[in-house]
Design an enzyme around this catalytic site. Structure first.
Site, PDB file in Angstrom:
ATOM      1  N   ALA A  48       0.874  -1.132   0.001  1.00 32.85           N
ATOM      2  CA  ALA A  48       0.035   0.063   0.069  1.00 32.85           C
ATOM      3  C   ALA A  48       0.823   1.378  -0.050  1.00 32.85           C
ATOM      4  O   ALA A  48       0.341   2.238  -0.831  1.00 32.85           O
ATOM      5  CB  ALA A  48      -0.855   0.091   1.111  1.00 32.85           C
ATOM      6  N   LEU A  97       1.195  -4.249 -14.987  1.00 30.41           N
ATOM      7  CA  LEU A  97      -0.166  -4.076 -15.082  1.00 30.41           C
ATOM      8  C   LEU A  97      -0.404  -2.463 -14.482  1.00 30.41           C
ATOM      9  O   LEU A  97       0.054  -2.207 -13.458  1.00 30.41           O
ATOM     10  CB  LEU A  97      -1.048  -4.994 -14.523  1.00 30.41           C
ATOM     11  CG  LEU A  97      -1.067  -6.438 -15.138  1.00 30.41           C
ATOM     12  CD1 LEU A  97      -2.203  -7.189 -14.456  1.00 30.41           C
ATOM     13  CD2 LEU A  97      -1.570  -6.193 -16.653  1.00 30.41           C
ATOM     14  N   LYS A 132      -5.291 -12.347  -8.410  1.00 35.84           N
ATOM     15  CA  LYS A 132      -3.592 -11.721  -8.926  1.00 35.84           C
ATOM     16  C   LYS A 132      -3.048 -12.299  -7.602  1.00 35.84           C
ATOM     17  O   LYS A 132      -2.914 -11.975  -6.428  1.00 35.84           O
ATOM     18  CB  LYS A 132      -3.787  -9.947  -8.569  1.00 35.84           C
ATOM     19  CG  LYS A 132      -2.528  -9.545  -9.101  1.00 35.84           C
ATOM     20  CD  LYS A 132      -2.423  -8.095  -8.833  1.00 35.84           C
ATOM     21  CE  LYS A 132      -0.822  -7.599  -9.352  1.00 35.84           C
ATOM     22  NZ  LYS A 132       0.166  -8.097  -8.761  1.00 35.84           N
ATOM     23  N   LYS A 330      -6.534  -3.770  -7.053  1.00 33.28           N
ATOM     24  CA  LYS A 330      -5.889  -4.028  -6.017  1.00 33.28           C
ATOM     25  C   LYS A 330      -6.802  -4.037  -4.518  1.00 33.28           C
ATOM     26  O   LYS A 330      -7.772  -3.339  -4.648  1.00 33.28           O
ATOM     27  CB  LYS A 330      -4.622  -2.966  -5.616  1.00 33.28           C
ATOM     28  CG  LYS A 330      -3.755  -3.107  -6.675  1.00 33.28           C
ATOM     29  CD  LYS A 330      -3.015  -4.227  -6.833  1.00 33.28           C
ATOM     30  CE  LYS A 330      -1.710  -4.252  -5.918  1.00 33.28           C
ATOM     31  NZ  LYS A 330      -0.652  -3.595  -5.926  1.00 33.28           N
ATOM     32  N   CYS A 438      17.463 -20.558  29.893  1.00 33.27           N
ATOM     33  CA  CYS A 438      18.375 -21.293  30.567  1.00 33.27           C
ATOM     34  C   CYS A 438      19.361 -20.100  31.320  1.00 33.27           C
ATOM     35  O   CYS A 438      20.384 -20.747  32.227  1.00 33.27           O
ATOM     36  CB  CYS A 438      19.394 -22.231  29.800  1.00 33.27           C
ATOM     37  SG  CYS A 438      20.427 -21.512  28.648  1.00 33.27           S
TER      38      CYS A 438
END
Length: 714
Positions: A48, A97, A132, A330, A438
């Site tokens: 984004a 694209l 996609k 998207k 430990c």
């Protein structure tokens, strides 16, 4: 305290001078992100955030077209191929694209197609809609139906030759089947990794102390672009076919029919693909896939729409870096804001200490998130694996208000800090220098991001893995004490450290092993006999069995030959560790260790760190009370094979392969696993295959096993 990033002014308000400055900055920033994403498989911003940078750059170029250059990120695809792989020229460019982020932009995409093709308002072109896949684009070249080359997208024009690696992917056919096979064709699709496989791989990487992948896309890309084909073969990569480039004879006239043809010739095609005949159906498909997104077995980051008729695709053509006939719709990033309540440290099976964010529970994409990965201490400080700032360089502090994103729908990640809400009491996080399990000291090697617990022999978090290594074939090789037995005996508290293996017999009246499912009196007797048979062991095998980081079989032999016996080895390591602990200065013992040919700083430091942990020393001393360690005979330098490189191949009748290797090394020879022009001798038994051919090719002398025996006994 870091400053809050400023909101940039609207593009419409920029002067040309301001736009020019910002254009240059954005172009450089996007190019840097492209390199990290496409070449290094290690992005430092979310999809984004990256898309927002591109949109800003595109808006500036739309208002000031004279700022557009041939090298602008809006005019290019991906990034140039990385060094290390041969370059491959794509016969037809692999372009990216254009993106749509709203329903309105999808409707505009369809309207642009209608205008370009001079269609009426009611004449909607058929659209193929497909998920996609968030993976790595790949082009496969077939000639006469046979796979001859595979290449990554690279910059769209030139990619990387990954043919050998791709041949290991089961979803990629080596030969096309059926009819209508073109003489030559480039078939394209996406390499990806299932979410479950990604989680398993990251767990394995984390346990080994190796770099974990941010998401399935990075793990798929990183796995495909390995220099070692065996690593790629070990990774569960998948492939969906969805496109093509050069093709001598196209077998169909529509996108949908081409996908059916791809299935017919042997490829997997995404089963969710649909043919839509209206904008409403396209958007309905988008919403349906969005709802299914979280339950899919693989990552998707949107939906792709393509004009179905191929003749229309040809008429529409391309603009700049993308086709006119396709677009990617998207998904919005799934994020939420919450409070960082604490940072917990998990210790992996090899001692790697991994921080995990403890969050105020928050729902993201229908899933309640309470924890997020923080990878390592640099990540907490705001530094990525490549040393570059992440989250604008802002560190993470307990009490911070943070933005959490489900990265790739799988592992939640902290992507930013709301700095204005940071409490005044919040302090920089101090990564622990002792193991929380430990109490052993933890070290971070130079050049590594991971801090590790050094309590190799006594740390409960590492115990099972260390014990499995201890009894492995090249170590103590105890028959009947395998992974399953080690796991169960440790869970029951019977074996916590190596010495416990050798006290099992005397403790058995209380343990009663014979009453355990899968065991009986005979099995127990056999196990105890196998353990007793290993109470005497060579020094090199003991050193290897200790599981010291960076000390494999070869380095264990170098150490054993140099020190000769266990007492000399222990004394020297104790002296080296004591000097390091007391004043940090190197002792003569350390200098002697570091000067052993083939050892060096990294191995020397790892050995000293092991002995600097007093509980490791105690565990070793307890073990030595139960076993006898044989000194190592020095390799001869006067034998007929001293200094020569030897390769064994085929079936050996008088030796096991390990015995043959040991006999050669005692005589001063070096044993190799492959034949080259540097090989001096090949010992061949029945069934010798490719190595025998390689010996003939390089003119290397070949002898039988009997001839080898005479050679080393003479």
């Amino acid at each position: 305290m870091a400053a809050k990033p400023k909101t940039p002014p609207p593009v419409d308000s920029l002067t040309r001078a301001q736009a020019k400055i910002e254009h240059k900055r954005l172009a450089l920033e996007i190019e840097t992100h492209n390199e990290r994403y496409y070449q290094k498989d290690a992005p430092t911003v979310s999809d984004a955030a990256y898309d927002a940078l591109r949109q800003r750059l595109e808006a500036i170029e739309a208002r000031f077209p004279d700022l557009i250059t041939a090298n602008s990120p809006t005019q290019t695809v991906g990034a140039a191929p990385a060094r290390g792989f041969a370059k491959v020229q794509h016969a037809v460019p692999m372009l990216s694209l254009g993106n749509a982020f709203s329903d309105e932009e999808v409707a505009e995409f369809v309207e642009r197609i209608q205008r370009f093709l001079k269609l009426g308002p009611d004449d909607i072109p058929a659209i193929v809609a497909e998920p996609k896949i968030d993976g790595l684009s790949l082009s496969l070249r077939y000639e006469n139906g046979e796979l001859v080359r595979a290449a990554t997208r690279g910059d769209g024009f030139t990619g990387e030759d990954v043919t050998a690696n791709v041949r290991t992917i089961k979803d990629v056919p080596h030969n096309l089947r059926g009819r209508n096979i073109p003489t030559a064709c480039e078939l394209r699709g996406e390499v990806y990794m299932l979410k479950t496989d990604f989680l398993a791989l990251n767990k394995k990487q984390e346990d080994a102390g190796d770099t974990v992948f941010a998401n399935p896309r990075n793990s798929a890309a990183g796995s495909l672009r390995q220099k070692d084909v065996a690593i790629t073969a070990s990774r569960p990569l998948k492939f969906f076919a969805y496109a093509w480039g050069e093709m001598t004879d196209r077998p169909a006239d529509t996108q949908h029919d081409m996908l059916e043809w791809l299935k017919d010739v042997g490829f997997k095609v995404n089963p969710l693909i649909e043919l839509c005949n209206s904008v409403e159906k396209v958007l309905k498909f988008y919403r349906k896939i969005g709802e299914q997104r979280a339950s899919l077995g693989y990552d998707i980051d949107g939906v792709v729409y393509k004009v179905d008729r191929l003749d229309w695709q040809e008429r529409l053509g391309f603009v700049s870096r993308s086709p006119r006939w396709a677009i990617a719709h998207k998904f919005a990033a799934e994020q939420a804001t919450t409070i960082l309540k604490g940072i917990d440290i998990q210790v992996g099976r090899t001692g790697a200490m991994t921080p995990v964010a403890r969050l105020e529970p928050v729902t993201i994409g229908g899933v309640v998130v309470q924890n997020a990965t923080l990878h390592n201490e640099d990540y907490i400080k705001g530094i990525g694996n490549d040393g570059q700032p992440i989250r604008d360089g802002v560190d993470l502090r307990v009490g911070d208000t943070v933005v959490v994103q489900r990265a790739g729908d799988v592992i939640p990640q902290v992507v930013s800090v709301v700095i204005d809400k940071r409490p005044n009491s919040a302090q920089p996080y101090a990564f622990p220098h002792t193991c929380p399990i430990c109490g052993s000291h933890a070290v971070r090697e130079e050049g590594e991001a991971v801090r590790r617990c050094t309590g190799a022999l006594i740390c409960p978090a590492q115990a099972v893995e260390r014990l499995k290594h201890f009894v492995s074939r090249l170590a103590f090789d105890i028959d009947g004490l395998g992974e399953k037995q080690i796991q169960e005996f440790h869970e029951r508290g019977w074996i916590k450290e190596p010495a416990d293996i050798f006290t099992l017999r005397e403790r058995n009246p209380k343990i009663k092993l014979e009453e355990l499912e899968g065991f009986g009196e005979v099995s127990v007797r056999n196990l105890f006999a196998a353990i007793d048979a290993r109470r005497t062991i060579e020094l090199n095998r003991l050193i290897f069995a200790l599981g010291i980081r960076h000390v494999g079989e070869g380095n264990a032999k170098l150490l054993a030959r140099h020190y000769g016996g266990i007492d000399a080895f222990r004394a020297a390591m104790s002296e080296a560790a004591a000097a390091q602990t007391d004043d940090g200065n190197a002792s003569e013992a350390y200098a002697d260790l570091n000067n052993i040919s083939g050892i060096g700083d990294i191995v020397a430091d790892a050995v000293v760190e092991f002995f600097a942990e007093t509980r490791n020393v105690k565990a070793l001393n307890d073990l030595l009370e139960e076993i006898e360690v044989l000194p190592v005979a020095q390799a001869r330098n006067d034998s007929a094979v001293a200094g020569k490189t030897v390769v064994f191949t085929g079936s050996l009748e008088k030796f096991t392969r390990d015995e043959a290797k040991a006999s050669a090394e005692r005589m001063g020879a070096k044993v190799s696993g492959s034949v080259s022009k540097k090989t001096d001798l090949v010992v061949a038994g029945p069934g010798a295959g490719s190595k025998l051919k390689d010996a003939e090719k390089h003119g290397v002398q070949v002898i039988s096993e009997d001839e080898w025996l005479k050679l080393i006994e003479g």
